[in-house]
Enzyme design. Structure first.
Site, mmCIF file in Angstrom:
data_model
loop_
_atom_site.group_PDB
_atom_site.id
_atom_site.type_symbol
_atom_site.label_atom_id
_atom_site.label_comp_id
_atom_site.label_asym_id
_atom_site.label_seq_id
_atom_site.Cartn_x
_atom_site.Cartn_y
_atom_site.Cartn_z
ATOM 1 C CB SER A 161 -0.883 -0.002 1.264
ATOM 2 O OG SER A 161 -1.490 1.263 1.472
ATOM 3 C CE1 TYR B 239 -4.523 -1.951 4.784
ATOM 4 C CE2 TYR B 239 -3.404 0.142 4.392
ATOM 5 C CZ TYR B 239 -4.007 -1.003 3.907
ATOM 6 O OH TYR B 239 -4.100 -1.206 2.548
#
Length: 261
Positions: A152, A165
């Protein structure tokens, strides 16, 4: 020997590709793209109803023998080892692994419950180790294989409210390097893709938030949300012979978000 054609460099015919978390969203799009390049795809998820629906839909397009589905928990080491063994026996040697399964949890760090921290780390980071290790054992014995970890922009950046995350995706970037360092000599290529902000079912609430969408568009040089289709080409490249000398890299597919201030 003559050099392979450009088309042959990206051809995945005869390859079995396992894509975790592929009953919807990014994983489904990547599985569909790999099937379109000729691979036999193995879908994975925990929701058996949704997984079967996706399998049936893709099988209608590519054929029953080209799309399989295995429901198992990617955070359970024993379940992972059993499922990988079953896939290799029942479908074929896994030549491509896409570690895509992931979850998000939005809460301020000081209010974050330890159980939620562990759930995100287990799903977004530890699972890539577990599935990657299980699949790599067979790849190493065969002297070839491709692993693509879905990271990501949060592998490199941070935003308030998504600490677990961010930590997991940052760890996944370095896990990708570690896997390449250990397995490249055995004939494997291990790399990662780092998507920017993508419009998916899971991010629809953010897409519908006019203020957030204005921030995404303004922060991204390409001036738009990404789509799952934007990841298909890079995934096929990293899964194919075209990327045979690419190792340990994290390729940002983010419309330029991480290259500007």
């Amino acid at each position: 020997m003559p050099e392979p054609s450009v088309a042959a460099l990206f051809d995945l015919t005869g390859t079995t590709a396992l894509v975790t978390g592929s009953s919807r969203g990014i994983g489904r799009a990547l599985a569909e793209g790999l099937a379109g390049a000729g691979a036999t795809v193995v879908l994975n998820g925990r929701d058996t109803v949704r997984l079967e629906r996706t399998r049936a839909e893709l099988a209608d397009r590519f054929g029953e023998d080209r799309v399989r589905a295995y429901a198992f928990d990617v955070t359970d080491a024993a379940a992972v080892d059993a499922a990988v063994a079953e896939v290799e026996t029942g479908v074929g040697a896994i030549g491509v692994l896409v570690n895509n399964a992931g979850v998000q949890h939005r809460v301020p760090l000081v209010d974050l419950d330890v159980a939620d921290w562990r759930r995100v780390i287990d799903t977004d980071l530890t699972a890539a180790f577990l599935v990657g290790r299980a699949v790599a054992r067979g790849m190493i014995s065969r002297g070839r294989g491709k692993i693509v970890n879905i990271a990501s922009v949060q592998s490199d950046l941070a935003r308030p409210g998504i600490a677990p995350y961010t930590a997991a995706k940052g760890g996944l970037r370095n896990l990708t390097r570690a896997m390449a360092a250990e397995w490249a000599g055995a004939g494997l290529q291990v790399n990662a893709l780092a998507p920017g902000y993508l419009a998916t079912e899971m991010t629809q609430a953010l897409v519908d938030d006019e203020q957030f969408t204005a921030w995404v568009v303004g922060r991204t040089p390409a001036a738009r949300w990404g789509t799952t289709a934007d990841l298909v080409g890079p995934t096929v490249w990293l899964a194919s012979p075209a990327s045979d000398f690419v190792q340990g890299q994290t390729i940002f597919v983010d419309g330029g978000m991480t290259v500007v201030v």
